[in-house]
Design an enzyme around this catalytic site. Structure first.
Site, PDB file in Angstrom:
ATOM      1  N   GLY A  11      64.050 -13.690  86.248  1.00  0.00           N
ATOM      2  CA  GLY A  11      62.592 -13.765  86.161  1.00  0.00           C
ATOM      3  C   GLY A  11      62.159 -14.274  84.796  1.00  0.00           C
ATOM      4  N   ASN A  12      63.042 -14.134  83.795  1.00  0.00           N
ATOM      5  CA  ASN A  12      62.731 -14.617  82.451  1.00  0.00           C
ATOM      6  C   ASN A  12      62.753 -16.138  82.351  1.00  0.00           C
ATOM      7  OD1 ASN A  12      62.413 -12.073  81.092  1.00  0.00           O
ATOM      8  ND2 ASN A  12      64.595 -11.790  81.447  1.00  0.00           N
ATOM      9  N   LYS A 131      66.806   2.966  85.430  1.00  0.00           N
ATOM     10  CA  LYS A 131      66.101   1.694  85.232  1.00  0.00           C
ATOM     11  C   LYS A 131      64.599   1.958  85.053  1.00  0.00           C
ATOM     12  CE  LYS A 131      66.286  -2.859  85.628  1.00  0.00           C
ATOM     13  NZ  LYS A 131      67.078  -3.726  84.798  1.00  0.00           N
ATOM     14  N   LYS A 217      69.742  -8.614  90.455  1.00  0.00           N
ATOM     15  CA  LYS A 217      69.580  -9.884  91.172  1.00  0.00           C
ATOM     16  C   LYS A 217      70.872 -10.689  91.237  1.00  0.00           C
ATOM     17  CE  LYS A 217      69.064 -13.406  87.934  1.00  0.00           C
ATOM     18  NZ  LYS A 217      69.781 -12.616  86.955  1.00  0.00           N
ATOM     19  N   LYS A 279      76.706 -10.022  85.155  1.00  0.00           N
ATOM     20  CA  LYS A 279      76.890 -11.388  85.671  1.00  0.00           C
ATOM     21  C   LYS A 279      78.373 -11.651  85.951  1.00  0.00           C
ATOM     22  CE  LYS A 279      72.971 -13.067  82.980  1.00  0.00           C
ATOM     23  NZ  LYS A 279      71.979 -12.527  83.917  1.00  0.00           N
TER      24      LYS A 279
END
Lengths: 313, 313
Positions: A11-12, A131, A217, A279
């Site tokens: 989203g960044n 979170k 994500k 990641k």
């Protein structure tokens, strides 16, 4: 048959750190990212796009809080807020991707899907929600909300107040994978698993329901890539290659590494949690489950043959 | 090949007049509507669902206004707000539809698409914006926003303040019609054109952009039904049949009428503008462009053979 690739970005990439999130800022960022994705189209891939929603869902949660306080509009739960950002971000990506395609005279449909992702209600993450999401509250207000709703709050380490914390469970199943694969194999560009997907669980065998949680994500995009039998998986970030000894004098960029090497580096804690480590885990998961390769790189490097760090079997 | 039907219903079927819009209210309403839609699945139709978003986008606009005032989160334009409601409403319908299907032991995917609808920037509607959207403002604040943004405001006839008014142009093209038809013909239930679609226009030949406008959801669903070659088009409303001489002593329910009869009644102003008249126009448009029949009825009547008012060639 064309090669099928899943491409995930944060989203960044759409609402950059320090930006407020005006429509002009977001559209410009999205357009730039889509221009880079065009490189994969030129290399004749069918592509599926997964994206984050961190800054955007943060704004939506503030809007829901403010709407209830100023106008008595009932706040809606986190799963609905994620669905809202899938709509808005998906629309922005779809529109800019179409504009880039038109400019390049490439005829392709771009399709945005709202995507539920099944999680396991026995996932251990639910025992320890960590979170933070939504507004910072004064302690008293946080206690009041906790008493009324059961929401769990944690104090911000930087002293900005108390924030709701939710679990980040593992994705188990991508609800619309069949539609994604059907459309992508027909040559359409498909945008899906926005924000890691809307987290849902089986409350009883015949009933699915949303749940207060966020799904990583990259992990969700990795699961999608596996479930639609993608050949390759691209994780876009803000550096050209993954490094070991990051920010130290002997920092070294990685070109091609095996899953075994990646696991060794992970065990050595070479990658930061909340940043590169998830990641690399998403990459490993994809390759271990039959994916040919995962590439971690920045969008601007996609035009370079053999770009980024490649994780292979 | 199975018959393909488009079914359209209003945002009011999901958030009823007098309700605030809590998640429990909306989920219950959606579940009830989906239970009725199950009748069409049992009759072996492939179906595509179009829906309104009036009350929901009203809430989103209030949330954006409040978010800017309380937390400095930039308000986003109407097209983005419509996209948000396509996400949230689509998700709610998709989830409840799946739960109804599971209960009935029917295996079917349910897919929600974010949908842009092209409008013509020369549509005469843009000369005379009449559709009020968003918060009521005091006159001074409305004037300030007008000076800053060019937004047009009109005074509320019931004295509640000034509201922004936007155009309601005709839908010209449904952006993702090929994907909708592909998925629906494969037997998936497809949810699309939420809120009448996100209105976009060609700002230049190679560039599409969103525009401040709202598209009538029945007209958009009618256009969709035409463009995907649907056999039948269902417009769900809150009465079992269309009436002439409505609310008069000689009120008469209509069973089967031709397009010519429907046009005659429209010319006689038998149907209220902003209510039944646009539905009848949407019906006429579908049948005139090759649709077999359009049915206007309430969801609860779908189990009755030959239900509602049928408009045929």
């Amino acid at each position: 048959m064309k090669k099928l690739a899943v491409v995930a970005f944060g989203g960044n990439a759409l609402l950059k750190s320090g930006q407020k999130g005006t429509i002009d800022e977001q559209e410009l960022n999205v357009h730039e990212t889509c221009s880079h994705l065009m490189e994969l189209i030129k290399q004749d891939y069918n592509i599926v796009i997964g994206h984050g929603n961190g800054p955007q869902v943060g704004n939506v949660l503030l809007q829901h809080d403010a709407g209830e306080k100023m106008y008595s509009v009932p706040k809606l739960p986190l799963d609905i807020c994620v669905a809202e950002t899938q709509g808005s971000i998906g629309y922005m990506i779809e529109q800019q991707m179409k504009n880039v395609l038109r400019k390049e005279k490439v005829e392709k449909d771009v399709i945005t899907l709202i995507t539920q992702v099944l999680v396991d209600k026995d996932d251990p993450a639910f025992q320890n929600p960590t979170k933070p999401v939504g507004p910072y509250y004064p302690k008293e207000e946080a206690e009041k909300i906790h008493a009324a709703t059961g929401d769990i709050f944690a104090e911000d380490p930087r002293g900005r107040g108390w924030r709701k914390v939710v679990a980040s469970p593992k994705p188990v199943h991508i609800s619309n994978k069949r539609a994604v694969e059907t459309l992508a194999r027909e040559g359409m560009i498909v945008i899906t698993v926005g924000g890691g997907g809307i987290p849902v669980f089986n409350v009883e065998p015949e009933k699915v329901q949303g749940i207060d949680a966020v799904i990583d994500k990259d992990l969700a995009s990795s699961m999608l890539a596996q479930q639609i039998n993608a050949d390759e998986f691209y994780i876009l970030t803000d550096i050209p290659k993954v490094c070991i000894n990051f920010n130290k004098p002997d920092q070294k960029e990685l070109d091609v590494i095996t899953v075994a090497e990646a696991e060794k580096y992970l065990a050595e804690k070479q990658f930061a949690e909340g940043s590169m480590a998830p990641k690399v885990r998403a990459a490993i998961q994809f390759v271990k489950n039959g994916g040919k390769k995962c590439v971690i790189t920045e969008a601007a490097s996609l035009h370079i043959a053999g770009c980024g760090t490649q994780i292979i079997a």
